[in-house]
Design a protein around this motif. Sequence first.
Motif, short mmCIF file in Angstrom:
data_model
loop_
_atom_site.label_atom_id
_atom_site.label_comp_id
_atom_site.label_asym_id
_atom_site.label_seq_id
_atom_site.Cartn_x
_atom_site.Cartn_y
_atom_site.Cartn_z
N HIS A 1 0.85 -1.20 0.00
CA HIS A 1 0.00 0.00 0.00
C HIS A 1 0.88 1.25 0.00
O HIS A 1 1.86 1.33 0.74
N MET A 2 0.52 2.21 -0.85
CA MET A 2 1.39 3.35 -1.10
C MET A 2 1.00 4.61 -0.34
O MET A 2 1.69 5.63 -0.44
N LEU A 3 -0.11 4.58 0.39
CA LEU A 3 -0.54 5.74 1.16
C LEU A 3 -0.53 5.40 2.65
O LEU A 3 -0.63 4.23 3.03
N PRO A 4 -0.41 6.41 3.51
CA PRO A 4 -0.48 6.15 4.95
C PRO A 4 -1.82 5.52 5.32
O PRO A 4 -2.84 5.79 4.68
N ASP A 5 -1.82 4.68 6.35
CA ASP A 5 -3.04 4.05 6.84
C ASP A 5 -3.89 5.13 7.53
O ASP A 5 -3.49 5.70 8.55
N LEU A 6 -5.08 5.40 6.97
CA LEU A 6 -5.95 6.44 7.50
C LEU A 6 -7.07 5.87 8.36
O LEU A 6 -8.07 6.54 8.61
N SER A 7 -6.91 4.64 8.83
CA SER A 7 -7.96 4.00 9.63
C SER A 7 -8.30 4.81 10.88
O SER A 7 -9.45 4.80 11.35
N ALA A 8 -7.33 5.51 11.43
CA ALA A 8 -7.56 6.30 12.64
C ALA A 8 -8.18 7.66 12.33
O ALA A 8 -8.58 8.38 13.26
N ASN A 9 -8.25 8.03 11.08
CA ASN A 9 -8.83 9.31 10.68
C ASN A 9 -9.88 9.06 9.60
O ASN A 9 -9.61 9.20 8.41
N SER A 10 -11.07 8.67 10.03
CA SER A 10 -12.12 8.28 9.10
C SER A 10 -12.54 9.42 8.18
O SER A 10 -12.85 9.20 7.01
N PHE A 11 -12.54 10.64 8.70
CA PHE A 11 -12.96 11.78 7.89
C PHE A 11 -12.00 11.99 6.72
O PHE A 11 -12.42 12.16 5.58
N ALA A 12 -10.70 11.98 7.01
CA ALA A 12 -9.70 12.15 5.95
C ALA A 12 -9.79 11.02 4.93
O ALA A 12 -9.68 11.25 3.72
N ALA A 13 -10.02 9.80 5.42
CA ALA A 13 -10.15 8.65 4.51
C ALA A 13 -11.35 8.81 3.61
O ALA A 13 -11.30 8.51 2.41
N ALA A 14 -12.47 9.28 4.17
CA ALA A 14 -13.69 9.45 3.38
C ALA A 14 -13.51 10.51 2.31
O ALA A 14 -13.93 10.33 1.16
N VAL A 15 -12.89 11.62 2.67
CA VAL A 15 -12.69 12.71 1.71
C VAL A 15 -11.71 12.31 0.62
O VAL A 15 -11.99 12.48 -0.58
N LEU A 16 -10.56 11.77 1.01
CA LEU A 16 -9.55 11.40 0.02
C LEU A 16 -10.06 10.26 -0.87
O LEU A 16 -9.85 10.27 -2.08
N GLY A 17 -10.76 9.30 -0.26
CA GLY A 17 -11.33 8.21 -1.05
C GLY A 17 -12.35 8.72 -2.05
O GLY A 17 -12.37 8.28 -3.20
N GLY A 18 -13.19 9.66 -1.62
CA GLY A 18 -14.17 10.24 -2.52
C GLY A 18 -13.53 10.98 -3.68
O GLY A 18 -14.04 10.94 -4.82
N LEU A 19 -12.41 11.63 -3.44
CA LEU A 19 -11.70 12.35 -4.50
C LEU A 19 -11.17 11.38 -5.56
O LEU A 19 -11.33 11.60 -6.76
N PHE A 20 -10.53 10.32 -5.10
CA PHE A 20 -9.99 9.34 -6.05
C PHE A 20 -11.10 8.69 -6.87
O PHE A 20 -11.00 8.57 -8.10
N VAL A 21 -12.17 8.26 -6.20
CA VAL A 21 -13.27 7.60 -6.92
C VAL A 21 -13.94 8.59 -7.87
O VAL A 21 -14.24 8.27 -9.02
N GLY A 22 -14.19 9.81 -7.39
CA GLY A 22 -14.88 10.80 -8.21
C GLY A 22 -14.14 11.15 -9.48
O GLY A 22 -14.71 11.15 -10.58
N VAL A 23 -12.85 11.44 -9.33
CA VAL A 23 -12.05 11.81 -10.51
C VAL A 23 -11.89 10.61 -11.45
O VAL A 23 -12.06 10.72 -12.66
N GLY A 24 -11.56 9.44 -10.88
CA GLY A 24 -11.32 8.26 -11.70
C GLY A 24 -12.54 7.81 -12.47
O GLY A 24 -12.51 7.65 -13.69
N VAL A 25 -13.65 7.62 -11.76
CA VAL A 25 -14.88 7.20 -12.43
C VAL A 25 -15.39 8.30 -13.35
O VAL A 25 -15.91 8.03 -14.44
N GLY A 26 -15.24 9.55 -12.92
CA GLY A 26 -15.70 10.67 -13.76
C GLY A 26 -15.03 10.69 -15.12
O GLY A 26 -15.68 10.97 -16.14
N LEU A 27 -13.74 10.38 -15.19
CA LEU A 27 -13.04 10.33 -16.47
C LEU A 27 -13.59 9.23 -17.35
O LEU A 27 -13.79 9.42 -18.56
N SER A 28 -13.85 8.05 -16.78
CA SER A 28 -14.39 6.93 -17.56
C SER A 28 -15.78 7.25 -18.08
O SER A 28 -16.11 6.99 -19.25
N VAL A 29 -16.62 7.83 -17.22
CA VAL A 29 -17.98 8.19 -17.62
C VAL A 29 -17.94 9.27 -18.71
O VAL A 29 -18.72 9.24 -19.66
#
Length: 216
Positions: free
Chosen positions: A106-134
């Motif tokens: 895994h190439m990013l720090p473990d964000l398990s202890a910071n759920s908010f940061a994980a949710a935001v960063l995860g949403g950014l990756f999914v949004g940009v990635g899927v958005g390009l395909s769509v």
Amino acid sequence: MLGSARTMRINRLIKKVAIILLGAAIFTFGVHNIHEVTGITEGGVIGLMLFLNKWFGIPSSIASPVLDIICYAIALKLLGGKFLGWSAVATAAVAGFYRVWESFPHMLPDLSANSFAAAVLGGLFVGVGVGLSVRAGGAPGGDDALAMSISAVSHWDIQWAYLISDLVVLALSATYIDWKRLACSLLTVILSGQIIGLVQKIGKEPEKQTPVTEES
């Protein structure tokens, strides 16, 4: 003149494939390095698959392809064969990049202890990635195909189609997921859906914002 038109067509095809590949790389990187590490759940097909497994004991190996087939069948009916072709490219790209990322630690720090940061960063990756395909006219997953279908029929912006389908699944997930994880998942799907809609719209004329398949 004919040669010029053929060259333009080839260049357009190459550009669409490149966009889909880039989107798949970004999307899978985020899921592998954030969602899988922190346990943030999903809306759409993945969330429904987890729900069916939890309460009805239906194996994910059965539920996942069945749900995807249903979503793609609906999209094929509404969006046509070209959409299915580009979705096949997107799905293959997603599978390929998952294989790539899984071969590395895994190439990013473990964000398990910071759920908010994980949710935001995860949403950014999914949004940009899927958005390009769509944007390129392909759905990397069944839930994306369903959202594109809902948007095409209702003429709603695609982010609202994502939100409705995700909220339904997250409501079901509330029967077995604690409220803190559910809140983070809700933040992720809202953020990713809005970003998908934004990425799809950038640089397009208003009349072309409805997510129907583009010409090849």
